[in-house]
Design a protein around this motif. Structure first.
Motif, PDB file in Angstrom:
ATOM      1  N   VAL A 186      15.597 -33.932  54.890  1.00 36.11           N
ATOM      2  CA  VAL A 186      14.796 -34.519  53.819  1.00 36.11           C
ATOM      3  C   VAL A 186      13.682 -35.374  54.430  1.00 36.11           C
TER       4      VAL A 186
ATOM      5  N   HIS B 274      10.797 -37.485  48.559  1.00 37.48           N
ATOM      6  CA  HIS B 274      11.278 -36.105  48.614  1.00 37.48           C
ATOM      7  C   HIS B 274      12.706 -36.022  48.069  1.00 37.48           C
ATOM      8  N   ALA B 275      13.547 -36.967  48.453  1.00 39.68           N
ATOM      9  CA  ALA B 275      14.925 -36.973  47.966  1.00 39.68           C
ATOM     10  C   ALA B 275      14.965 -37.099  46.446  1.00 39.68           C
TER      11      ALA B 275
ATOM     12  N   GLY C 255      21.218 -36.926  50.819  1.00 38.57           N
ATOM     13  CA  GLY C 255      20.418 -36.129  51.733  1.00 38.57           C
ATOM     14  C   GLY C 255      20.381 -36.756  53.113  1.00 38.57           C
TER      15      GLY C 255
END
Length: 469
Positions: free
Chosen positions: A165, A170-171, A187
């Motif tokens: 990740v 993004h997570a 993640g």
């Protein structure tokens, strides 16, 4: 499986089932990070003082090195065909009786192979933790997770974890892509210094890296920050493991009692299932390990096992083992058995040509030469018939051999015609093949390999082109 097993006494107390926190770590494909996630979870809980047992789905010699280091306990294989359902059930039940957490790492993609990791999960009620490499995706992460969960509605499910990740933003995108946010188990960050290095047969073994434990600790630290890493064990899926109908190894006849088997074990000959050593002990054999790379002398013995490994990475060093070569030749001249599988067989040929084109003179107990290739030359489940007994196992190699020896038998794929697998070469008391055997599938055949009784091959093999392998 052809071992004669005595059934438990009807008057004996029934063996109790065990319940344990458990999960099967799977992925949509190889290379997604299953081993990293499994090892991180195992290391995280083991260093907190919990008893962790890890298993590997399918045949594998390399991932278990990392998983054993992370968990602090031996790692055995589970495979509904190679090891058999009863063997899987017995190992899971025994582990659940002594462990706080049980983790099974899957093989390839979740539904790949027959039997697959999904088959194993469904058979034993192991909830699936799906690992998805999310470094190049966002919304599609949710589609993949949904597909893995819903493809087989009866499959137990634990949740999904993203690997590689890019950061918190993004997570968040990945979590929002899931239909059920509760399925998000966290993640692991990309490029965090805990990637496990690979080469042509798989992961580099943990004992070959000076920073192996540091990598595992870094992975465990990253896992500790995730929802699943913060989860208490009583919050994990609890799985009930029933006992097997019988305990096979308790009823193995001591066919190798009084015999000593010398086993090569070092970086060149490292592909040894711990379960195979257990079978040799159950057969009554004494084992004596030696390291060709360290210059060890051949121990006094009645038989020799040369396991698979990486002789191609150590060909120059192996070519200088003059004293060992002479001792092996004397052992063979005395008519004593040698079982050489895959890399062990490669070392017995006269010459090995490595991937860079260099030729090395090896031990010369088998006529011919071995050539390394850049692509796989053999892969998949195999079985070897020795008279009335059948050994199960697999093949996985990047080399081929050219020899004037005529194969004495062939391994075969399950359900396929004969001669679809690897050649078994018999040269005096030497038995050699690319085939990796799972000894517990037939202790009787194993005992035959090490000289307990003459090997009876199922049939005569007519002359064939021996250069095909």
């Amino acid at each position: 499986m052809d071992t004669a097993i005595s059934q438990p006494d009807a008057n004996s107390e029934p063996i109790a089932a065990h319940t344990c926190a458990a999960v099967l770590v799977a992925a949509p494909a190889s290379g997604q990070g299953k081993t990293t996630v499994t090892a991180a979870l195992a290391r995280l809980h083991a260093r907190q003082g919990r008893r962790v047992r890890v298993f590997k789905c399918g045949p594998d010699f390399l991932d278990p090195h990392w998983l054993a280091l992370a968990s602090g306990a031996p790692v055995h294989s589970l495979d509904l065909w190679m090891t058999g359902e009863a063997d899987c059930r017995r190992r899971l039940h025994a582990a659940a009786g002594e462990a706080d957490l049980l983790i099974v790492e899957g093989v390839m993609g979740l539904f790949d192979g027959s039997p697959s990791a999904a088959d194993l999960a469904e058979r034993f009620g192991l909830p699936v933790l799906a690992v998805i490499d999310a470094q190049a995706m966002a919304g599609t992460f949710g589609a993949l997770a949904h597909g893995l969960q819903s493809f087989r509605p009866t499959l137990p499910w634990a949740g999904v974890l993203a690997n590689r990740v890019a950061g918190e933003r993004h997570a968040g995108m990945l979590k929002e892509a899931l239909r059920e946010p509760a399925q998000w188990l966290g993640g692991l960050p990309r490029g965090a210094g805990f990637e496990l290095p690979e080469r042509h047969l798989g992961l580099v073994a943990a004992h070959e890296l000076g920073d192996a434990m540091a990598r595992l600790d870094a992975a465990a630290d990253a896992m500790a920050a995730t929802p699943i890493g913060k989860r208490l064990l009583h919050e994990w899926p609890q799985v009930r493991f029933e006992p097997a109908a019988a305990e096979p190894q308790a009823h193995i006849a001591p066919l190798l009692e009084g015999r000593t088997i010398a086993i090569a074990r070092d970086a060149a000959f490292a592909f040894i299932y711990p379960a195979n050593l257990d079978v040799l002990a159950a057969l009554g054999a004494q084992v004596a390990f030696f390291s060709p790379l360290a210059g060890d002398a051949l121990p006094a013995c009645d038989a020799i096992w040369l396991p698979g490994g990486y002789p191609e990475l150590h060909a120059k060093a192996l070519s200088t083992c003059g004293s060992l070569r002479a001792a092996l030749a004397a052992h063979v001249a005395a008519g004593k058995p040698v079982w050489a599988e895959c890399g062990g067989m490669m070392a017995l040929f006269e010459q090995l040509e490595t991937a860079d084109g260099a030729a090395h003179s090896l031990w010369g107990l088998l006529p011919g030469r071995v050539t390394m290739h850049k692509r796989l030359a053999g892969l998949g489940p195999q079985q070897l018939k020795l008279g009335a007994h059948t050994l199960r196992g697999h093949t996985f190699h990047y080399s081929s051999c050219e020899t004037p020896l005529i194969p004495a038998a062939f391994t075969g794929r399950p359900g396929a015609e004969a001669r679809t697998g690897e050649a078994l070469y018999v040269h005096g008391p030497v038995r050699a093949s690319y085939f990796h055997a799972w000894f517990a599938s037939s202790p009787e055949a194993t005992a035959r390999l090490f000289g307990a009784m003459p090997i009876e091959l199922e049939r005569e093999i007519p002359e064939v082109d021996a250069h095909a392998r």
